[in-house]
Structure formats: structure tokens, C-alpha cells
Design a protein around this motif. Sequence first.
Motif, PDB file in Angstrom:
ATOM      1  N   SER A  46       0.836  -1.201   0.000  1.00 52.46           N
ATOM      2  CA  SER A  46       0.000   0.000   0.000  1.00 52.46           C
ATOM      3  C   SER A  46       0.872   1.253   0.000  1.00 52.46           C
ATOM      4  O   SER A  46       0.368   2.362   0.103  1.00 52.46           O
ATOM      5  N   ASP A 105     -15.257   1.229 -11.336  1.00 53.82           N
ATOM      6  CA  ASP A 105     -15.609   1.487  -9.945  1.00 53.82           C
ATOM      7  C   ASP A 105     -14.562   1.024  -8.944  1.00 53.82           C
ATOM      8  O   ASP A 105     -14.514   1.509  -7.827  1.00 53.82           O
ATOM      9  N   TYR A 106     -13.700   0.066  -9.359  1.00 55.04           N
ATOM     10  CA  TYR A 106     -12.889  -0.557  -8.316  1.00 55.04           C
ATOM     11  C   TYR A 106     -11.667   0.225  -7.841  1.00 55.04           C
ATOM     12  O   TYR A 106     -11.018  -0.181  -6.894  1.00 55.04           O
ATOM     13  N   TYR A 107     -11.364   1.359  -8.461  1.00 57.07           N
ATOM     14  CA  TYR A 107     -10.211   2.132  -7.997  1.00 57.07           C
ATOM     15  C   TYR A 107     -10.481   2.749  -6.635  1.00 57.07           C
ATOM     16  O   TYR A 107     -11.602   3.166  -6.328  1.00 57.07           O
ATOM     17  N   THR A 108      -9.409   2.838  -5.825  1.00 52.70           N
ATOM     18  CA  THR A 108      -9.566   3.352  -4.457  1.00 52.70           C
ATOM     19  C   THR A 108      -8.610   4.487  -4.126  1.00 52.70           C
ATOM     20  O   THR A 108      -8.856   5.227  -3.167  1.00 52.70           O
ATOM     21  N   TYR A 152      -6.218  -0.144  -6.559  1.00 54.97           N
ATOM     22  CA  TYR A 152      -7.512  -0.789  -6.297  1.00 54.97           C
ATOM     23  C   TYR A 152      -7.349  -1.747  -5.121  1.00 54.97           C
ATOM     24  O   TYR A 152      -7.238  -2.935  -5.270  1.00 54.97           O
ATOM     25  N   ASP A 153      -7.391  -1.152  -3.915  1.00 52.31           N
ATOM     26  CA  ASP A 153      -7.039  -1.898  -2.709  1.00 52.31           C
ATOM     27  C   ASP A 153      -8.115  -2.866  -2.223  1.00 52.31           C
ATOM     28  O   ASP A 153      -7.830  -3.733  -1.400  1.00 52.31           O
ATOM     29  N   ASP A 154      -9.346  -2.727  -2.703  1.00 57.13           N
ATOM     30  CA  ASP A 154     -10.432  -3.547  -2.148  1.00 57.13           C
ATOM     31  C   ASP A 154     -10.812  -4.740  -3.025  1.00 57.13           C
ATOM     32  O   ASP A 154     -11.604  -5.583  -2.620  1.00 57.13           O
ATOM     33  N   GLU A 169     -20.202   6.947  -6.403  1.00 58.32           N
ATOM     34  CA  GLU A 169     -19.728   6.240  -7.603  1.00 58.32           C
ATOM     35  C   GLU A 169     -20.293   6.859  -8.871  1.00 58.32           C
ATOM     36  O   GLU A 169     -19.580   7.025  -9.860  1.00 58.32           O
ATOM     37  N   ARG A 218      -8.780   8.849  -6.273  1.00 56.20           N
ATOM     38  CA  ARG A 218     -10.179   8.513  -6.080  1.00 56.20           C
ATOM     39  C   ARG A 218     -10.722   8.952  -4.729  1.00 56.20           C
ATOM     40  O   ARG A 218     -11.877   9.360  -4.606  1.00 56.20           O
ATOM     41  N   ASP A 219      -9.870   8.841  -3.718  1.00 54.78           N
ATOM     42  CA  ASP A 219     -10.386   9.153  -2.391  1.00 54.78           C
ATOM     43  C   ASP A 219     -10.420  10.647  -2.127  1.00 54.78           C
ATOM     44  O   ASP A 219     -11.129  11.093  -1.221  1.00 54.78           O
TER      45      ASP A 219
END
Lengths: 434, 434
Positions: B130, B271-274, B297-299, B180, B163-164
Motif C-alpha cells: 500500500s 468502480d474498483y479504484y480506491t 484498487y485496494d479492495d 460512484e 479517487r479518495d
Amino acid sequence: MYDRIKGFRDFYPEEMQSRRQVMDTVESAARRHGFREIGTPALESAEMYADKSGEEILEELYAFEDKGGRQVALTPELTPTVARMVVARQQELSKPIKWMSTRPFWRYEQVQQGRFREFYQTNIDIFGSSEPTADAEILAVAATALTDLGLTGEDFDFRVSHRDILGGLLASFEGDIDTEAAIRAVDKRAKIDADEYADLLTDAGLTTAQIDDFDALLETGEDGLDELIEFAGTDRVESAVENLQAVLDATVDLGVREYCTLSLTTARGLDYYTGVVFECFDSTGEISRSVFGGGRYDDLIEGFGGQPTPAVGFAPGYATLSLLCQRAGVWPEESLSTDYYVLQVGDTRDVAARIAGQLRDRGHVVESDVSGRSFGAQLDYADSINAETVVIVGEQDLADGNVTLKDMESGDQIAVPVDSFPGGDDRPTYDDFA
Amino acid sequence: MYDRIKGFRDFYPEEMQSRRQVMDTVESAARRHGFREIGTPALESAEMYADKSGEEILEELYAFEDKGGRQVALTPELTPTVARMVVARQQELSKPIKWMSTRPFWRYEQVQQGRFREFYQTNIDIFGSSEPTADAEILAVAATALTDLGLTGEDFDFRVSHRDILGGLLASFEGDIDTEAAIRAVDKRAKIDADEYADLLTDAGLTTAQIDDFDALLETGEDGLDELIEFAGTDRVESAVENLQAVLDATVDLGVREYCTLSLTTARGLDYYTGVVFECFDSTGEISRSVFGGGRYDDLIEGFGGQPTPAVGFAPGYATLSLLCQRAGVWPEESLSTDYYVLQVGDTRDVAARIAGQLRDRGHVVESDVSGRSFGAQLDYADSINAETVVIVGEQDLADGNVTLKDMESGDQIAVPVDSFPGGDDRPTYDDFA
């Protein structure tokens, strides 16, 4: 958690590295012989296969209707696709056309050892030459690929046959004989029992006496080819025998005659072959299946609407080729290799990055920390990726103007002035400074 | 004659050679950074995509039922597959996992410039870190690949976003906002008109005033990041901003900061980018579409039933990358290259084959006659494949103990003793003997 689909495989890095090495070796043999890479689609019109092999072939394919209502199929083999490509540009392409490509194919088949629903092949073909030299070049590329992999004449054998000898002999029998069906029976001979084989030939129209004659003819060795001509008494068999002999002669010049054995019981399953065909077998017999095969298919391009264009080729598949390499002990070791790990102690990112960058510029595989890890954790990781040399870039060392080189095999290490690393050596290691 | 399927392409040797060179360059950048090749299947369970993106995604895929009744789909992207592979071996795999692969993907989409139904990408991902260094390494591999292709900072620009930060800013607004949907609107911003964009944000729950505020915030430059923290007043935005700054700082050490520009209007569609996301654009704007992109994409791995595993990656696609290379004038020349043509006059096959074999053993691309052609026809063919040197092996020359070397550029030729060719030179040409 999702499963992968039956008959499909994931290749993790260690195994993939070995596969890539084997594929590169095969491709290199073809490239050095002047075969040029092409790129081909994964989907083709299903009609192309159905026209060629009948609607029932679609049951063995991944065939479906796309969102636009097209009947399509995942390509089960490359030959129809390259035939289509040759026809599409037949005016512009200068002959001989020598093409190759490595890619997956798909068939909905029973999964077994060395057979998957997704499988990889390198296809290598020559279009536009009917000369025996072209057949011989195909055999030479195949032999070069295998010997470059470390295999020897003790490991493999090309069983060479000729479709038109088989066809010509069958045509010389009295009666209404289905030549293609009889040749398919020959192809199945080793895989089925004697009764079943006899039944297939009977179905193809041969009498019991003819089956015995035919079987005896198939056992003909290289010395007995003249007897085949005599038996058939036709120009067809005579010129087929002459062609086969010319191909075998041409393999002498190319240095690959020693790998070829005459074997008329070799037929190849596909209908489109017209001349010399061959199959590569494990000489020890430990792998009983054919490893791969190929041959001449002079009528296919015309069948695809093109001008008559002779063709010859072969297609090693990696599932069976890997079995042969493993049996012979030449499958490349499945382990990662890394030239350098640049280990950071304290905030030495800038120097570590400079060193890693310079080593990479020289073409080396170099990893460095991307996880903010301790000295010990980095060293463990360097070990896990089989780093040959670790370059330790520590704050204290740097204060003295040094980095430390560690040889991971011996564990020896030495301080090296940071300004002279990597220096002029293309591949500086512990030994250069010790 | 059969047609190929719409949106699918055939690559003939000249074009394929350029593509291969570009793909090799990208793969080499990744390999030198320690990314390891994996091999992945062309078909996956359709459920994997439907679960992740909803049943409607299947309309955009080549999804179908196989002969065994399985709902399957041709893989439209690699990320779900690598996630599945990471989860399947999460215990054994040592972290960070650094994987790469080049292969085709398939989507049933509208065909347009730079967009096909079958398209090729190299996927490059790091799992298990991370740290900002990992994001920076991804940007460094991307920049190395592009500069190795001959592109410069004048040619391309990485628009870097987070993204965050976007999510955190949206969360700081009053009201019930669909984050989203709002981020997807940002991703579409450049492709739609202002009213349409405002409508999408309104649908996502923003008021007109909030849309204005949000839009102003998106224009924030690198100096204004603190204002975002202040505006939102949340830990979430503060740590997202800090993370973005740390990633940009880490790119300095890796020598690729110059290619990165802060651009909060960059959002990425998936959607999966974090975390950090980026898109590569043509600096001249001539190619208006994003060339490729990537991000954190951590999740996703956890969403696939695995242990929480941070991840970051990118995937250059060759359709758009080739447009950029062509625009910048660095697309490799689409012509065949051949080191030697060994020309036979009379029956000189054995000597010609010996010479060709020795040159091939040194790694050269060597062609020789496989068509029984005349001197002139062979010379024309040698010219058509851009042979650099022609080795003429003639019966009369051989009687004098010679072969003739011909330089195809100048047309100069010289007699060389056959016993000393190819001799000790790795790459003997006319110049070595002149």
C-alpha cells in the motif's frame, strides 16, 4: 471465490518463465529460418469450420452466436485462418510466404494428460512452394527447435509418411474404396485394437485380403519403396514415392536426415494433407502420443477460394512438447531469476533509485523495495526471488561514500565506493570488486 | 472466400513486426523492474463479471453458454482474472506480487478509431503493497516504457488524480450523494457537453451550488491541495491528499516526476479504484482519447474472497499506444528485415545449407531458396525481404573455391574463399572482406 473453467489453465510466474523460454526457443528456430510473425484473431466465422469439416465439427468447438447474430467460433486451429489471410492478399504477397505465430486455441474436448480445452501452439508454414526443399525446411525448423531445446536424436523421431502413397495404394485396389476413411483408420491404428482397425477398413470398402495386403505395404521400410511402385503400378504412386525420396534427400543437406524415419503407418488425422506428412514421437516410447506433426496441404488455399497455392507446415503444441522435454530432463528449471535487488536502509531512496535505474538501463532485472520493509524482510524477499547480487544502500555506508555488494550464493559482501557503482562494468557483481 | 469478423484484425508480417517491437519494449520495461510474466485463460465464468458489474455487463461481452452448460465469457479485461489467481494462491505467494502479461481481450463494442472488439494490452500490477513507492513504481514503469519507445515529455503527460480525494470531497457535501455515480460523471466530463455533465451530477444527488463548488475544486492545481483539505475538513480528504503528495514525491526519486501533472478531473471509469489513478494523454492533444490508464484498487482482492491485499497497476493498450507512437513519429518502420539470403546457382544445396546453418547458429535471420528458382528470381526475392547481404553460392565459384558476397544496399560484391566463410566474424558482410 471463483473457479477457473475446466480445461483452462493459469500459469504462475515460475511455470510461465519455463514455458516462455521453450516458446522463445521454438520461435527463434523459425525466425532464423526467415519465418515472419503474424497476428490472428481468436474468433472466426463458424461457417469456415462447418464448410470444411461438416456441421458436426461445431459440437467440438466453442461455437456460439454473438450479440450481432453472427455464428462464430473460437479458433480450434490456425490453418483455416492463415488460408483466409493468404487468399485475402494473394496478389500482393511475395512467394514463398513464410509465416509463424504462437497463440492459444480452443476445443471442447475431453480433458486428459497433455490435452486441455485451451492449448498453445506455434504454427509454422510455407505457402507457394511445391518443392521438396520446402518440406525439408519444415523438418529442419522442427529439428532445430528440438535440438535447441536440448533434445537429441535419442529423444525424438520424426515418422515421415506420404498421403499420396497411402491414397495411391488404396486407389490401386479393386472396388469402391473411401480413401479418406481408410486413411483416417490408419491414423487411428496405434490407438485402437486390431479388430476395430479391421472394421474401419472394412467400412471404408476394403476386403479382408486387401486389408492384409495394405497392412503389409504399410510396413515397408526405406529399402522397399520400389516395391510399392511395383505393387500399385500407377504413375501416382511412383511420383509420390519419388517426392518422398526427394524430401528425405533434401533433409540430408539440411543436416536433419538422422531424425527422420520412414513410417507409412503415420497418416495424420486431418483430411487436408496431400503430400509428405510427419509426426514427432518420443523415441523412448514413454510418451505414447504423437508430440506434434505437420505436412503438405496443397489444395487447401484453393478450397478457400484462392489461386492454387502449395503449402507445407507444422505446429508444435506446448502441452505435449513439455511432456517430452520433462521426460528428457531438458524442461527449463521453474524458478524466478533476478539479477539485482537494491536494498534500502534508512531514507536512501534517491541513491537506490539511481543505481536501480542504471542497472535496468543495462538490461538487468532489478527489484527494489516498494513496501517500506526492514533490512531483514528485504533480504528475505531478495532471496525468495533468487536475486544474484544484493546492492545494500545504507545511510551509514553512504555517509562513508560506500554501498555494499552482497553475493547471494556465497553470502560474501564487500564495500564499494558509491560513485564507482555500477561503473563501467556491464554486469558488476561482488567478484568484480573482491 | 471468408471474411474476418467485424472488429477483429489480421496482422500481416510487416505490421506485426512493428507491433511486436512495441510490445517487447513495454514488456522489457516491466521485466527490468522485476515484473514476472503470467499466463491466463481466454474464458472465465460469466458470473465473475456479472457479480462485479451487474448482469447488464454481459451485453457488452462475448458471453455464451458452453457445450457443458457453463455460462462463460471471453475475458474483457485482466484484473478479475489476476484477482482470482492471487486469491487462489494467497498463502504461498510472496509479497509484493509483481505480475505482467500481454494478450488479447474481447468486448462487444462499437468499432471506431483505436477501438476494436479484439484488442491487445499489457497488464502490469503490484499486489501486496500500500506504499506510495508502489504507485510511483507503476508510474515509473509506464514512463520507462514510453521513453524506451522514443517518446519524450513533449509527447505524453500522465494526468494523476486520487479517487479518495474525489470521494472524500463528495462525501463532505450535504445530502444523499451517490459517490460512484458522481465519479463516473467526472470520468465522462471531457466526452460530454456541460449540460449533460451537470445532469449526471444532479442525478447523483448534487445541488446546482454543489456542482459549481465541486467543479471549482476539480480545477485545483498542485499548489492548491491544502485548500481541498480545508474545504472538506475531514481526515479522509487529508490523508488522501497526503497519499497523493507522497506518490508524487516518490516519482521524483524514480526520475519520472516530470511526466506527471495533477488533474482531479481525471477519474477513471471503473468502480474498483480506491487511491491514486492516472491516465496517459497525448501532450499535443491530437489524440483526444486517453492512451491508457491505471491506478490503485485496494479492495478488489477482498471482494474476490481473498484476504485484504492492496493493489496498483496499469494496462497500456496497443490500439491507442500505436496512435500515439504514429503521431509522434516513433512507430517502428513496417518492413521486413533479413540478415542474409543464401543464393544457390546450380546444385550447391549442400554448401548453401552449411553456410545458412552456420549463420543461423549465430542468431541471424537467413533465408535460402525453397522454390527451385533462377538466379534473378532469387535475387528479386532477397530484395523483397530486405536482405542486407546475399551470399551467392554458385557451382563455378565453388570450383574456384569461392562464394560471392553481395551488399544489397550498394550492390557491391566480392569473392570470398568458401572455407573462410562465415569464418570467425559474428556477422560477416561485404565490408569485412572488401
